[in-house]
Design a protein around this motif. Structure first.
Motif: not given
Length: 145
Positions: A68-78, A86-90
Motif C-alpha cells: 500500500m502507499d502508506d505501508a511501513v517495512l521493518f527490515a532487519p538491522k535497518a 522508501s520501501i522501494r529503495k530498500g
C-alpha cells in the motif's frame, strides 16, 4: 346516531391498533454477510506465492505492487522504511545483492469474520554474499496486516 358510529369506531380502532403495532416493531436485523474467511485465507496464501516468485525473479515492480502507499517495512538491522518510495529503495538494494536467496514461510493467516482485516505471521531467511564471497544469512519473523 350512536349506533351508526359503532362500525366506524370499530374500524378506526382496528386501523389505529395496526399503526401502533407497526410502529412498535423493531427493524429487521441486517442479514449476516457470508463467511468468506477460508477463501480470503486462500487468496492471501496465493498472493504470498506470487510475491515470492516476483522476489525470486528480482521483479521490483511486481514486488512493490503488493505494498500500500502508506505501508511501513521493518527490515532487519535497518530503520523503518515508511511509504512506498522508501520501501522501494530498500528492496532495490536487496534484490541487487549478489547471491540472493530468500525463503518466506507463512505460518498463520487470521482473517476477521467481517472480511475487512487479516493478519499473517511467519518467518524468513535471506542469504546474500558478503564482500569476501561468503554467505551471510539473516533470519527473522514477520507480521503483515
Amino acid at each position: 346516531m350512536l349506533r351508526s358510529c359503532g362500525p366506524l369506531l370499530l374500524a378506526a380502532t382496528f386501523v389505529f391498533s395496526l399503526c401502533i403495532a407497526g410502529c412498535s416493531r423493531q427493524p429487521a436485523a441486517p442479514a449476516t454477510p457470508p463467511d468468506t474467511r477460508a477463501a480470503d485465507e486462500a487468496a492471501i496464501r496465493a498472493a504470498d506465492a506470487d510475491w515470492g516468485k516476483a522476489a525470486t525473479a528480482k521483479d521490483l515492480d511486481k514486488v512493490m505492487s503488493y505494498y500500500m502507499d502508506d505501508a511501513v517495512l521493518f527490515a532487519p538491522k535497518a530503520p523503518a522504511s515508511v511509504g512506498k518510495d522508501s520501501i522501494r529503495k530498500g528492496w532495490q538494494g536487496l534484490l541487487s545483492a549478489p547471491g540472493l536467496q530468500m525463503t518466506i514461510t507463512p505460518s498463520t493467516v487470521d482473517v476477521a469474520r467481517s472480511g475487512d482485516l487479516a493478519m499473517e505471521r511467519g518467518s524468513f531467511s535471506v542469504v546474500t554474499m558478503d564482500k569476501k564471497g561468503k554467505p551471510a544469512t539473516d533470519t527473522g519473523q514477520f507480521v503483515i496486516v
